[in-house]
Design an enzyme around this catalytic site. Structure first.
Site, short mmCIF file in Angstrom:
data_model
loop_
_atom_site.label_atom_id
_atom_site.label_comp_id
_atom_site.label_asym_id
_atom_site.label_seq_id
_atom_site.Cartn_x
_atom_site.Cartn_y
_atom_site.Cartn_z
N ASN A 13 0.86 -1.19 0.00
CA ASN A 13 0.00 0.00 0.00
C ASN A 13 0.89 1.23 0.00
O ASN A 13 1.51 1.55 1.01
CB ASN A 13 -0.89 -0.04 1.26
CG ASN A 13 -1.67 1.25 1.46
OD1 ASN A 13 -1.84 2.03 0.54
ND2 ASN A 13 -2.15 1.46 2.69
N LYS A 15 0.01 4.25 -0.13
CA LYS A 15 -0.67 5.39 0.52
C LYS A 15 -0.55 6.63 -0.38
O LYS A 15 -0.57 6.51 -1.59
CB LYS A 15 -0.10 5.63 1.92
CG LYS A 15 -0.01 4.35 2.76
CD LYS A 15 0.19 4.62 4.21
CE LYS A 15 0.47 3.32 4.93
NZ LYS A 15 0.30 3.40 6.36
N HIS A 99 -9.36 0.57 5.20
CA HIS A 99 -8.06 0.76 5.84
C HIS A 99 -8.25 1.65 7.08
O HIS A 99 -9.08 2.56 7.07
CB HIS A 99 -7.08 1.42 4.85
CG HIS A 99 -5.67 1.42 5.34
ND1 HIS A 99 -5.21 2.36 6.25
CD2 HIS A 99 -4.63 0.60 5.08
CE1 HIS A 99 -3.94 2.09 6.52
NE2 HIS A 99 -3.56 1.03 5.82
N GLU A 101 -6.65 4.05 8.20
CA GLU A 101 -6.50 5.50 7.96
C GLU A 101 -7.77 6.08 7.36
O GLU A 101 -8.11 7.24 7.61
CB GLU A 101 -5.28 5.75 7.06
CG GLU A 101 -3.98 5.51 7.83
CD GLU A 101 -2.79 5.10 6.99
OE1 GLU A 101 -2.84 5.22 5.75
OE2 GLU A 101 -1.79 4.61 7.58
N GLU A 171 -5.03 -5.68 10.75
CA GLU A 171 -4.09 -4.58 10.95
C GLU A 171 -4.42 -3.85 12.24
O GLU A 171 -5.29 -2.97 12.25
CB GLU A 171 -4.19 -3.59 9.78
CG GLU A 171 -3.82 -4.16 8.45
CD GLU A 171 -3.22 -3.11 7.52
OE1 GLU A 171 -2.14 -3.36 7.00
OE2 GLU A 171 -3.82 -2.03 7.38
N GLY A 177 2.27 2.08 10.68
CA GLY A 177 3.10 3.26 10.48
C GLY A 177 3.80 3.72 11.75
O GLY A 177 4.34 4.82 11.81
N SER A 217 3.71 -2.32 10.30
CA SER A 217 5.17 -2.20 10.44
C SER A 217 5.90 -3.50 10.06
O SER A 217 6.88 -3.86 10.71
CB SER A 217 5.54 -1.74 11.85
OG SER A 217 4.95 -0.47 12.11
C1 PEP Z 1 -0.63 -0.21 5.92
O1 PEP Z 1 -0.62 0.86 5.36
O2 PEP Z 1 -1.57 -0.98 5.72
C2 PEP Z 1 0.46 -0.57 6.85
C3 PEP Z 1 0.42 -1.73 7.44
O3 PEP Z 1 1.46 0.36 7.00
P1 PEP Z 1 2.91 0.11 7.68
O4 PEP Z 1 3.47 -1.14 7.06
O5 PEP Z 1 3.70 1.34 7.30
O6 PEP Z 1 2.69 -0.03 9.14
#
Ligand code: PEP
Length: 262
Positions: A13, A15, A99, A101, A171, A177, A217
């Site tokens: 992703n 973003k 997601h 976010e 997640e 992040g 992460s």
């Molecule tokens: C994501 O955007 O779904 C995500 C898991 O981000 P990150 O790997 O940066 O934590």
């Protein structure tokens, strides 16, 4: 899709990153490295503006393309929105839905997530549905009940046949992040819970075929141990997908763990 043997799936992703020239560079680097992880299934999820360009570059590479969101109507007076048919038109086969976010900054609810999920399936897109708890919910011991609610409400109206087209991504908000990854056993426990819940709702056959990704992460250094967990089938990667080396490195580690798991 039922009955297809599972291979590690790694989705990146991007973003709100990557101009078109930057996207071109990243995809070229991914394409150069991808033959080294040919046993894995890769999906790249660029911003809308780069979809067509990335789609042309991916050509017949076998790497799939996804959108980061969609609106549930097919067309109309919805300024700023993108529909399922538009994503298909741009070359997408996948789409991220719900997601954290989007839930956090754009007021997505389980109800809007459900509408989007159904629209994605109607358009022939494979949704990657993101679910997971906040830090407060985890600390209050509500992780299982939060994911249960999401499974119930986000998947409302979906049949077992529909489920075969849905990829789930667990997640935890607090790991996205932040550089904080869920410990493999912590993530594995929730994945096992999710698969069990899907089993109660759709039966054990469809539940065991469901692909459940972990996201939060993930990097090459932690992906082997995470993938060794029984019910982790791959990763949804944010930050580490912006560099070809780390994105491909995660797939390589997942494949290594997969060989040992079998
Ligand atoms: C994501 O955007 O779904 C995500 C898991 O981000 P990150 O790997 O940066 O934590």
């Amino acid at each position: 899709m039922t009955g297809t043997p599972k291979v590690p799936l790694v989705a990146g992703n991007w973003k709100m990153h990557m101009t078109i020239p930057e996207a071109r560079e990243l995809v070229s680097a991914i394409l150069r490295a991808a033959p080294g992880v040919s046993g894995a299934s890769l999906v790249v999820i660029p911003p809308f503006t780069a979809l067509s360009e990335v789609s042309s570059l991916l050509g017949g590479s076998g790497i799939a393309l996804g959108g980061q969101d969609l609106f549930w109507e097919e067309k109309g007076a919805y300024t700023g929105e993108i529909s399922g048919p538009m994503l298909r038109d741009a070359g997408c086969g996948h789409v991220l839905i719900g997601h954290s976010e989007r839930r956090q900054h754009f007021a997505e609810t389980d109800e809007t997530v459900n509408r989007k999920l159904r629209a994605a399936l109607k358009s022939g897109l494979r949704p990657i549905l993101c679910i997971g708890e906040t830090l407060e919910e985890r600390q209050a011991g509500k992780t299982a009940s939060r994911v249960d609610t999401q499974i119930e409400q986000d998947l409302r109206g979906l049949s077992a046949e529909d489920l075969a087209s849905v990829i789930l991504a667990y997640e935890p908000d607090w790991a996205i992040g932040t550089g904080v990854t869920a410990a493999p056993t912590q993530a594995g426990e929730v994945h096992t819970h999710i698969r069990g819940r899907l089993g109660e709702k759709y039966g054990n056959g469809p539940a065991s075929c469901a692909i459940i990704l972990y996201g939060g992460s993930v990097k090459p250094a932690n992906s082997y141990a995470l993938f060794k967990e029984k019910n982790i089938d791959g990763f949804l990667v944010g930050g580490a997908s912006l560099e070809a080396d780390s994105f491909i490195g995660i797939a390589r580690e997942a494949l290594r763990a997969d060989r040992e798991k079998k």
